[in-house]
Design a protein around this motif. Structure first.
Motif, mmCIF file in Angstrom:
data_model
loop_
_atom_site.group_PDB
_atom_site.id
_atom_site.type_symbol
_atom_site.label_atom_id
_atom_site.label_comp_id
_atom_site.label_asym_id
_atom_site.label_seq_id
_atom_site.Cartn_x
_atom_site.Cartn_y
_atom_site.Cartn_z
ATOM 1 N N LEU A 9 59.974 70.688 8.286
ATOM 2 C CA LEU A 9 60.262 72.114 8.391
ATOM 3 C C LEU A 9 61.351 72.584 7.434
ATOM 4 O O LEU A 9 61.569 73.785 7.289
ATOM 5 N N GLY A 10 62.062 71.651 6.811
ATOM 6 C CA GLY A 10 63.159 72.067 5.953
ATOM 7 C C GLY A 10 64.411 72.389 6.739
ATOM 8 O O GLY A 10 64.526 72.046 7.924
ATOM 9 N N PRO A 11 65.357 73.092 6.129
ATOM 10 C CA PRO A 11 66.678 73.283 6.744
ATOM 11 C C PRO A 11 66.727 74.274 7.904
ATOM 12 O O PRO A 11 67.722 74.324 8.619
ATOM 13 N N GLY A 12 65.684 75.065 8.111
ATOM 14 C CA GLY A 12 65.694 75.974 9.260
ATOM 15 C C GLY A 12 65.098 77.339 9.000
ATOM 16 O O GLY A 12 64.446 77.918 9.861
ATOM 17 N N ASP A 13 65.311 77.884 7.818
ATOM 18 C CA ASP A 13 64.713 79.151 7.447
ATOM 19 C C ASP A 13 63.238 78.909 7.133
ATOM 20 O O ASP A 13 62.921 78.139 6.231
ATOM 21 N N ALA A 43 62.725 72.933 16.575
ATOM 22 C CA ALA A 43 61.541 72.955 15.718
ATOM 23 C C ALA A 43 60.573 74.049 16.172
ATOM 24 O O ALA A 43 60.043 74.807 15.349
ATOM 25 N N ARG A 44 60.343 74.128 17.468
ATOM 26 C CA ARG A 44 59.420 75.151 18.002
ATOM 27 C C ARG A 44 59.953 76.554 17.746
ATOM 28 O O ARG A 44 59.179 77.490 17.465
ATOM 29 N N THR A 45 61.257 76.724 17.811
ATOM 30 C CA THR A 45 61.868 78.028 17.556
ATOM 31 C C THR A 45 61.661 78.453 16.110
ATOM 32 O O THR A 45 61.392 79.628 15.823
ATOM 33 N N ILE A 46 61.762 77.507 15.190
ATOM 34 C CA ILE A 46 61.597 77.826 13.770
ATOM 35 C C ILE A 46 60.197 78.372 13.480
ATOM 36 O O ILE A 46 60.030 79.298 12.687
ATOM 37 N N VAL A 47 59.176 77.830 14.152
ATOM 38 C CA VAL A 47 57.788 78.195 13.826
ATOM 39 C C VAL A 47 57.195 79.214 14.793
ATOM 40 O O VAL A 47 55.993 79.483 14.746
ATOM 41 N N LYS A 48 58.000 79.798 15.662
ATOM 42 C CA LYS A 48 57.481 80.640 16.756
ATOM 43 C C LYS A 48 56.593 81.786 16.289
ATOM 44 O O LYS A 48 55.693 82.217 17.024
ATOM 45 N N GLY A 137 70.323 72.855 2.629
ATOM 46 C CA GLY A 137 70.511 74.234 3.054
ATOM 47 C C GLY A 137 71.953 74.530 3.392
ATOM 48 O O GLY A 137 72.462 75.626 3.117
ATOM 49 N N CYS A 138 72.640 73.546 3.975
ATOM 50 C CA CYS A 138 74.037 73.741 4.368
ATOM 51 C C CYS A 138 74.949 73.851 3.158
ATOM 52 O O CYS A 138 75.827 74.723 3.108
ATOM 53 N N GLU A 204 77.377 75.368 10.458
ATOM 54 C CA GLU A 204 76.563 75.324 11.669
ATOM 55 C C GLU A 204 75.314 76.169 11.466
ATOM 56 O O GLU A 204 75.370 77.269 10.928
ATOM 57 N N LYS A 205 74.165 75.621 11.879
ATOM 58 C CA LYS A 205 72.881 76.326 11.779
ATOM 59 C C LYS A 205 72.647 76.857 10.361
ATOM 60 O O LYS A 205 72.309 78.025 10.166
ATOM 61 N N GLY A 206 72.826 76.013 9.382
ATOM 62 C CA GLY A 206 72.652 76.431 7.996
ATOM 63 C C GLY A 206 71.280 77.012 7.723
ATOM 64 O O GLY A 206 70.261 76.416 8.098
#
Length: 243
Positions: A9-13, A43-48, A137-138, A204-206
């Motif tokens: 998924l990568g760094p989060g974005d 992970a699920r939140t990123i792809v919601k 990402g961070c 945090e959360k980069g």
């Protein structure tokens, strides 16, 4: 026969995800992902906003996270059984259809899926889709080059004994410290002992909503976010310095 596809998924974005992972996730009918019990899962939140309406979800809930020390025999036994159980389930699913497994960052860079990958060899077809590691990402969130010239970059786990952390920190140029969380006070002490604390940053959360960037020296000991990385920039040779 189907197969198991692990989508990094990568760094989060979500916009920093690869085109290949994006396509696999949007087309997935069967979707598995790791999460802590009682949580939606990062992970699920990123792809919601990417999932098809008829997707069938398989939350893989860790039996334990921080309740037991990661080095204890009980922790190890619980996690071995957990990965063995899900390897069996994924093997069975892959006989009939494709199943996409989500993994934050890059799957082969300290990702939980590695433990399933090794167990599925010879039992199911597995494809791993690489991704940008979270640390990238961070350090981009700091908007400063992270390594210069011949800098040596060292990646450390905050779970290491404090003396080992200190030793590695003294030798390295650029530093990445992962798995901070409740280990943050020990990480801070090791950085102080090695003379690196004043140069250390906490991200945090980069790249995600709620991203926070702070000088580690200004962060309280009790403030130990789980999705956080500590960074110390390298100061190696630069073209302008050589002129």
């Amino acid at each position: 026969m189907g197969k198991v596809i692990c989508a990094g998924l990568g760094p989060g974005d979500p916009e920093l995800m690869s085109v290949k992972s994006d396509r696999a996730i949007r087309g997935a009918k069967h979707l598995a992902y790791f999460r802590k019990k009682g949580r939606a899962g990062q992970a699920r939140t990123i792809v919601k906003d990417m999932l098809r309406d008829d997707v069938i979800e398989y939350p893989m809930e860790y039996p334990v996270t921080t309740e037991l020390h990661f080095g204890s025999d009980e922790y190890r036994a619980l996690m071995i059984d957990f990965y063995a159980e899900w390897a069996v389930k994924l093997e069975a699913m892959a006989q009939d259809h494709e199943v996409v497994v989500l993994c934050e960052g890059d799957p082969f860079f300290y990702g939980s899926f590695m433990h399933l990958h090794t167990r599925l060899q010879g039992r199911a077809e597995v494809e791993v889709l690489p991704a940008i590691p979270g640390m990238v990402g961070c350090w981009n969130a700091l908007d400063t080059p992270f390594t210069w010239g011949d800098d040596v970059m060292t990646v450390l786990m905050g779970t290491l004994p404090e003396a080992e952390l200190t030793e590695h920190m003294r030798r390295a140029d650029a530093l990445v410290i992962m798995k901070t969380g409740r280990n943050l006070p020990a990480v801070r002490r090791a950085l102080s002992t090695s003379g690196r604390l004043d140069s250390a940053w906490l991200v945090e959360k980069g790249t995600m909503p709620g991203q926070r960037v702070a000088k580690l020296a200004d962060v309280e000991d009790a403030d130990c976010p789980y999705f956080a990385i500590v960074l110390v920039h390298g100061q190696g040779r630069r073209p302008e310095a050589a002129e």
